[in-house]
Scaffold this motif. Structure first.
Motif, PDB file in Angstrom:
ATOM      1  N   PRO A  39       0.633  -1.078   0.604  1.00  0.00           N
ATOM      2  CA  PRO A  39      -0.133   0.292   0.010  1.00  0.00           C
ATOM      3  C   PRO A  39       0.835   0.852   0.421  1.00  0.00           C
ATOM      4  O   PRO A  39       1.885   1.373   0.448  1.00  0.00           O
ATOM      5  CB  PRO A  39      -0.973  -0.037   1.500  1.00  0.00           C
ATOM      6  CG  PRO A  39      -0.820  -1.764   1.696  1.00  0.00           C
ATOM      7  CD  PRO A  39       0.596  -2.141   1.674  1.00  0.00           C
ATOM      8  N   ALA A  40       0.205   2.287  -1.063  1.00  0.00           N
ATOM      9  CA  ALA A  40       1.030   3.554  -0.889  1.00  0.00           C
ATOM     10  C   ALA A  40       1.429   3.803   0.157  1.00  0.00           C
ATOM     11  O   ALA A  40       0.517   4.737   1.078  1.00  0.00           O
ATOM     12  CB  ALA A  40       0.395   4.773  -1.740  1.00  0.00           C
ATOM     13  N   ALA A  41       2.486   4.584   0.891  1.00  0.00           N
ATOM     14  CA  ALA A  41       3.121   5.656   1.825  1.00  0.00           C
ATOM     15  C   ALA A  41       3.765   6.012   1.487  1.00  0.00           C
ATOM     16  O   ALA A  41       5.088   5.743   1.448  1.00  0.00           O
ATOM     17  CB  ALA A  41       3.016   4.153   3.501  1.00  0.00           C
ATOM     18  N   HIS A  42       4.097   7.589   2.309  1.00  0.00           N
ATOM     19  CA  HIS A  42       4.988   8.476   1.707  1.00  0.00           C
ATOM     20  C   HIS A  42       6.022   8.346   3.403  1.00  0.00           C
ATOM     21  O   HIS A  42       6.751   8.140   3.453  1.00  0.00           O
ATOM     22  CB  HIS A  42       4.652   9.477   1.542  1.00  0.00           C
ATOM     23  CG  HIS A  42       3.508   9.772   0.459  1.00  0.00           C
ATOM     24  ND1 HIS A  42       4.259   9.527  -0.802  1.00  0.00           N
ATOM     25  CD2 HIS A  42       2.226   9.941   0.534  1.00  0.00           C
ATOM     26  CE1 HIS A  42       2.831   9.661  -1.886  1.00  0.00           C
ATOM     27  NE2 HIS A  42       2.237   9.627  -1.236  1.00  0.00           N
ATOM     28  N   ARG A  60       4.908   1.354   7.692  1.00  0.00           N
ATOM     29  CA  ARG A  60       4.008   1.580   8.455  1.00  0.00           C
ATOM     30  C   ARG A  60       4.163   2.613   9.387  1.00  0.00           C
ATOM     31  O   ARG A  60       5.085   3.421   8.758  1.00  0.00           O
ATOM     32  CB  ARG A  60       3.657   0.548   9.314  1.00  0.00           C
ATOM     33  CG  ARG A  60       2.986  -0.573   9.157  1.00  0.00           C
ATOM     34  CD  ARG A  60       2.818  -1.725   9.523  1.00  0.00           C
ATOM     35  NE  ARG A  60       2.855  -3.732   8.630  1.00  0.00           N
ATOM     36  CZ  ARG A  60       1.958  -4.085   9.927  1.00  0.00           C
ATOM     37  NH1 ARG A  60       2.399  -4.213  10.851  1.00  0.00           N
ATOM     38  NH2 ARG A  60       1.318  -5.324   9.286  1.00  0.00           N
ATOM     39  N   ALA A  61       3.184   3.515   9.664  1.00  0.00           N
ATOM     40  CA  ALA A  61       3.415   4.207  11.181  1.00  0.00           C
ATOM     41  C   ALA A  61       3.698   3.760  12.895  1.00  0.00           C
ATOM     42  O   ALA A  61       2.437   3.384  12.994  1.00  0.00           O
ATOM     43  CB  ALA A  61       2.340   5.618  11.281  1.00  0.00           C
ATOM     44  N   VAL A  62       4.540   3.865  12.970  1.00  0.00           N
ATOM     45  CA  VAL A  62       5.145   3.248  14.392  1.00  0.00           C
ATOM     46  C   VAL A  62       5.329   4.788  15.554  1.00  0.00           C
ATOM     47  O   VAL A  62       6.619   4.863  14.724  1.00  0.00           O
ATOM     48  CB  VAL A  62       6.288   1.904  14.019  1.00  0.00           C
ATOM     49  CG1 VAL A  62       6.304   1.947  15.381  1.00  0.00           C
ATOM     50  CG2 VAL A  62       5.990   0.885  13.301  1.00  0.00           C
ATOM     51  N   ASP A  63       4.585   4.801  16.493  1.00  0.00           N
ATOM     52  CA  ASP A  63       4.025   5.529  17.435  1.00  0.00           C
ATOM     53  C   ASP A  63       5.294   5.138  18.507  1.00  0.00           C
ATOM     54  O   ASP A  63       4.699   4.849  19.225  1.00  0.00           O
ATOM     55  CB  ASP A  63       3.438   6.589  17.286  1.00  0.00           C
ATOM     56  CG  ASP A  63       3.130   6.917  16.593  1.00  0.00           C
ATOM     57  OD1 ASP A  63       4.168   7.593  15.561  1.00  0.00           O
ATOM     58  OD2 ASP A  63       1.190   7.020  15.944  1.00  0.00           O
ATOM     59  N   LEU A  64       6.393   5.869  19.060  1.00  0.00           N
ATOM     60  CA  LEU A  64       6.522   5.355  19.935  1.00  0.00           C
ATOM     61  C   LEU A  64       6.092   6.158  20.932  1.00  0.00           C
ATOM     62  O   LEU A  64       6.748   7.265  20.927  1.00  0.00           O
ATOM     63  CB  LEU A  64       8.150   5.395  20.115  1.00  0.00           C
ATOM     64  CG  LEU A  64       8.788   4.137  19.533  1.00  0.00           C
ATOM     65  CD1 LEU A  64      10.419   4.428  19.050  1.00  0.00           C
ATOM     66  CD2 LEU A  64       8.657   2.385  20.101  1.00  0.00           C
TER      67      LEU A  64
END
Length: 203
Positions: A39-42, A60-64
């Motif tokens: 899937p497209a992700a910038h 993927r968006a990975v938030d710490l």
């Protein structure tokens, strides 16, 4: 109709070449081939999943959480991503994960320049595709790896407790079985990314 006449009739029908027919069975739609188009992700973090027989990345968006940016915390967060089921779009493209749900990061060693990530199972005990998922996801993270390699070990006092360097190369991504081989120490003296050699450590 007498029994003799009935027998003659049955024999005549059987001799006329009449064949029995099979009832058609609906086998469902023909299987579709996985596209393996992520899937497209910038912006985000590279996480490696299995697609077909290869290992490829999705973003993927990975938030710490604030203050949780050390090697062990980062490795644990990335491992949670690897163990979770792929999103619907990822599954539709053919992505899956083979990282076992009972695998954890149990600690770390080394320094910030060369951190060692200790796993609850020896790297050599993992399915080869799962091992490559972990190697490449960790290696591509600037806190854990240098872009192409990462140092892993198993539980303390186990045969896999000695840290080893594992490389994320094109070879292991295309053929995860290659992750069971260990290169000689002088095969990559420059430290440059390896793309055409058998790549990783062995437990």
């Amino acid at each position: 109709m007498t029994a003799l006449a009935l027998g003659t009739l049955v024999a005549g029908v059987a001799g006329c070449g009449i064949r029995s027919t099979e009832v058609p069975v609906d086998g469902g739609p023909a299987p579709t081939r996985a596209s393996c188009d992520a899937p497209a992700a910038h912006n985000g973090t590279e996480v490696y999943l299995v697609c077909g027989s290869q290992v490829e990345s999705v973003v993927r968006a990975v938030d710490l959480p604030p203050g949780k940016d050390g090697p062990v915390e980062v490795a644990n967060e990335l491992l949670l991503e690897l163990k979770s089921n792929p999103a619907e779009e990822e599954q539709a493209a053919g992505f899956r994960t083979e990282v076992p749900a009972n695998l954890w990061v149990t600690g770390g060693a080394g320094d910030s320049e060369s951190p060692v990530i200790r796993l609850s199972q020896g790297p050599g005990q993992l399915p080869v595709s799962a091992l490559v998922q972990i190697i490449c996801t960790f290696a591509r993270n600037e806190v854990l790896g240098n872009g192409h390699s990462v140092m892993l070990s198993g539980p303390p006092a186990s045969p896999s407790s000695t840290p080893k360097t594992y490389l994320c190369s094109a070879t292991v991504r295309e053929s995860p079985e290659a992750a069971s081989h260990e290169p000689a120490d002088d095969e990559n003296p420059s430290g440059e990314p390896v793309t055409d050699e058998t790549p990783t450590g062995e437990d």
